[in-house]
Design an enzyme around this catalytic site. Sequence first.
Site, mmCIF file in Angstrom:
data_model
loop_
_atom_site.group_PDB
_atom_site.id
_atom_site.type_symbol
_atom_site.label_atom_id
_atom_site.label_comp_id
_atom_site.label_asym_id
_atom_site.label_seq_id
_atom_site.Cartn_x
_atom_site.Cartn_y
_atom_site.Cartn_z
ATOM 1 C CB CYS A 76 31.448 9.881 44.908
ATOM 2 S SG CYS A 76 32.497 10.095 43.471
ATOM 3 C CG ASP A 77 29.161 10.132 51.275
ATOM 4 O OD1 ASP A 77 28.532 9.053 51.249
ATOM 5 O OD2 ASP A 77 28.854 11.077 52.021
#
Length: 206
Positions: A76-77
């Site tokens: 995730c980012d």
Amino acid sequence: MQIDISPRLVLASASPARRALLSAAGIDVDVQVSGVDESVVEAADAADLCLTLARMKARAVAATLPAEPGVLVLGCDSVLAFGGEILGKPHNPAEAVQRWRAMRGRSGVLYTGHHLTDLVTGKQAEEVGATVVHFADLSDDEILAYVASEEPLHVAGAFTIDGKGGAFVERIEGDAGNVIGLSLPLLRRLLMTFGFTVPQLWRAPA
């Protein structure tokens, strides 16, 4: 359907907020930090950038793990799109103060890229969540106090909604978890593409 296999999630992120969000939802994860250098990736579009980084993180961690059935790596980012700019973590307190002086009383869009990889099959699924964030009209003293807490220095967009920064967000449009760093409804959709469900990830009752 892979009903004979219990899935296990590996989180390719150092974010304690993401891990806490999953834990509160009954999901225990193994954490392995990817070591990806986020500064080398550039993109003109916030959604493209966060998804590219999420993909890189997941793939980097997946490459270090043995292929075990049911093991899924989640990368995730998050980034904030504001005023035509893409904002990740501020580099220093002065930048955080400058950002908040620009953001106060205005709105931005928080994008979080999610990438899921199956270690055995190599199958991948990904999606970007977007949530509109409306910031309060902070005073200079409030901005300086918030930055002095150091919380804004460690998060995308220089704010949180699950910490001290929650007082400075008037409202959001969309999934709150996405702003924290991980959308549970989006994760559910990704899991379904692998034939898994969220309840399969829940920890067993004590």
